[in-house]
Design a protein around this motif. Structure first.
Motif, PDB file in Angstrom:
ATOM      1  N   CYS A 281       0.862  -1.172   0.000  1.00 35.15           N
ATOM      2  CA  CYS A 281       0.000   0.000   0.000  1.00 35.15           C
ATOM      3  C   CYS A 281       0.907   1.233   0.000  1.00 35.15           C
ATOM      4  CB  CYS A 281      -0.934  -0.005   1.209  1.00 35.15           C
ATOM      5  SG  CYS A 281      -0.076  -0.083   2.799  1.00 35.15           S
TER       6      CYS A 281
ATOM      7  N   PHE B   3       0.118   3.999   7.733  1.00 31.14           N
ATOM      8  CA  PHE B   3      -1.171   4.044   8.444  1.00 31.14           C
ATOM      9  C   PHE B   3      -2.069   2.904   7.966  1.00 31.14           C
ATOM     10  CE2 PHE B   3      -5.621   5.466   8.575  1.00 31.14           C
ATOM     11  CZ  PHE B   3      -5.761   5.692   9.937  1.00 31.14           C
ATOM     12  N   VAL B   4      -2.167   2.721   6.662  1.00 29.64           N
ATOM     13  CA  VAL B   4      -2.983   1.632   6.103  1.00 29.64           C
ATOM     14  C   VAL B   4      -2.331   0.284   6.413  1.00 29.64           C
ATOM     15  CG1 VAL B   4      -3.757   0.546   3.953  1.00 29.64           C
ATOM     16  CG2 VAL B   4      -4.070   2.997   4.295  1.00 29.64           C
TER      17      VAL B   4
ATOM     18  N   LYS C   4      -0.792  -0.761   8.885  1.00 33.67           N
ATOM     19  CA  LYS C   4      -1.013  -1.199  10.258  1.00 33.67           C
ATOM     20  C   LYS C   4      -2.476  -1.461  10.581  1.00 33.67           C
ATOM     21  CE  LYS C   4       3.081   1.091  12.176  1.00 33.67           C
ATOM     22  NZ  LYS C   4       3.575   2.178  13.048  1.00 33.67           N
ATOM     23  N   ASN C   5      -3.364  -1.174   9.634  1.00 37.35           N
ATOM     24  CA  ASN C   5      -4.801  -1.372   9.862  1.00 37.35           C
ATOM     25  C   ASN C   5      -5.104  -2.859  10.009  1.00 37.35           C
ATOM     26  OD1 ASN C   5      -7.610  -1.973   8.442  1.00 37.35           O
ATOM     27  ND2 ASN C   5      -7.730   0.033   9.433  1.00 37.35           N
ATOM     28  N   ASP C   6      -5.892  -3.207  11.016  1.00 37.90           N
ATOM     29  CA  ASP C   6      -6.185  -4.613  11.293  1.00 37.90           C
ATOM     30  C   ASP C   6      -6.845  -5.315  10.108  1.00 37.90           C
ATOM     31  OD1 ASP C   6      -5.102  -4.395  13.803  1.00 37.90           O
ATOM     32  OD2 ASP C   6      -7.026  -4.168  14.840  1.00 37.90           O
ATOM     33  N   ASN C   7      -7.758  -4.633   9.431  1.00 40.78           N
ATOM     34  CA  ASN C   7      -8.447  -5.239   8.290  1.00 40.78           C
ATOM     35  C   ASN C   7      -7.485  -5.495   7.133  1.00 40.78           C
ATOM     36  OD1 ASN C   7     -10.948  -5.261   9.577  1.00 40.78           O
ATOM     37  ND2 ASN C   7     -11.511  -3.245   8.802  1.00 40.78           N
ATOM     38  N   PHE C   8      -6.556  -4.572   6.934  1.00 41.67           N
ATOM     39  CA  PHE C   8      -5.564  -4.729   5.867  1.00 41.67           C
ATOM     40  C   PHE C   8      -4.657  -5.925   6.158  1.00 41.67           C
ATOM     41  CE2 PHE C   8      -1.436  -3.906   3.909  1.00 41.67           C
ATOM     42  CZ  PHE C   8      -1.797  -3.592   2.606  1.00 41.67           C
TER      43      PHE C   8
ATOM     44  N   ILE D 168     -10.020   1.851  -0.009  1.00 37.24           N
ATOM     45  CA  ILE D 168      -9.027   2.479   0.862  1.00 37.24           C
ATOM     46  C   ILE D 168      -8.559   3.827   0.313  1.00 37.24           C
ATOM     47  CG2 ILE D 168      -6.693   2.200   1.838  1.00 37.24           C
ATOM     48  CD1 ILE D 168      -7.271  -0.837   1.891  1.00 37.24           C
TER      49      ILE D 168
END
Length: 273
Positions: free
Chosen positions: A80, A84-85, A87-91, A131
């Motif tokens: 990505c 920030f993205v 580390k996103n749990d969904n990512f 995103i």
């Protein structure tokens, strides 16, 4: 005008991962047709993907997976644009799902694989729209062997998989320990026989130039170079490196201490750093 109900919005969000307002707009435009709403969101993703095609996606999550009998593994980097993205749990969860799906496949087969009703390639485009960043699979490495074990470094920026010569007592712990070594020390090759000739010639040229400038006699430079290269192999090839958990032994010695016949036969490593 059709007004979406909360249950339909929630269902579309769970299916696509899109934001609430995007889901409401898609359902409104589709007049409540769920499949049409999904298609609208996918087309939005395609448009965003096209607009961001020239962006750099240097952040992401590196995930390693091993199959059930531990004879094959894969590492993928789901890339990505921002940390920030990444580390996103969904990512990160998506990266794990995709790595699991990648087991036993080539990259081309993987991208064409079904992921919840669409191909992986389509899912990446969809997530780019959701995103708002370029999402793609970058590195893709596979390995097979009598026994393989993996390690993912904290933060999901580095992962490694090691292949051992046999499945014996202690193989799982040993494969993980050696994979940690690979992640931390980034060896250039398994041993001296697998170092490319280009690298060898480059190192020899550098050392020969230094020795000449130091005034070493030409007739002894070759002998000195042999010692220099042995040191280079010790520092930079996996089996000869000092084992990070016990500097008093090499990686090869450590593996042999687990089982006298056990050897490291291969490894793969992927890093975003």
């Amino acid at each position: 005008m059709y007004t979406p109900v909360a249950a339909d919005v929630a269902k579309l969000r769970n299916t696509t991962g899109a934001g609430m307002m995007d889901c409401k707009k898609a359902l409104t435009e589709a007049e409540g047709d769920f499949e049409k709403a999904i298609e609208i969101l996918r087309k939005k993703g395609q448009k965003v993907a096209a607009n961001r095609a020239d962006r750099e996606s240097t952040e992401g999550a590196v995930i390693a997976k091993v199959n059930a009998d531990q004879t094959a593994g894969v590492i993928i980097a789901l890339n990505c644009e921002t940390d920030f993205v990444a580390k996103n749990d969904n990512f990160v969860a998506l990266a794990h799902d995709l790595a699991e799906l990648a087991l036993g496949k080539t990259k081309e087969e993987f991208l064409a694989s079904d992921y919840k009703g669409i191909t992986v390639a389509e899912k990446l485009t969809e997530q780019t729209g959701v995103i708002g960043e370029k999402i793609e699979v970058g590195s893709f490495e596979t390995i097979e062997g009598p026994f393989v074990g993996a390690y993912i470094h904290a933060g999901n920026k580095i992962a490694a998989i090691t292949s051992l010569s046999a499945n014996v007592d202690g193989s799982e712990e040993a494969a993980k320990a050696v994979s940690m070594q690979v992640a931390a020390m980034n060896p250039i090759a398994l041993d001296e026989t697998q170092v490319s000739q280009d690298i060898i010639e480059k190192e020899l040229d550098i050392e020969r130039d230094l020795l000449t400038k130091e005034g070493k006699p030409a007739n002894i430079i070759d002998n000195i170079l042999k010692g220099k290269m042995q040191r280079y192999y010790k520092d930079n090839t996996l089996v000869h490196q000092a084992f990070i958990k016990d500097g008093g032994m090499s990686v090869a010695d450590y593996v042999k201490s687990v089982n006298g016949d056990l050897k490291v036969v291969g490894y793969v490593r992927v890093s975003l750093t």
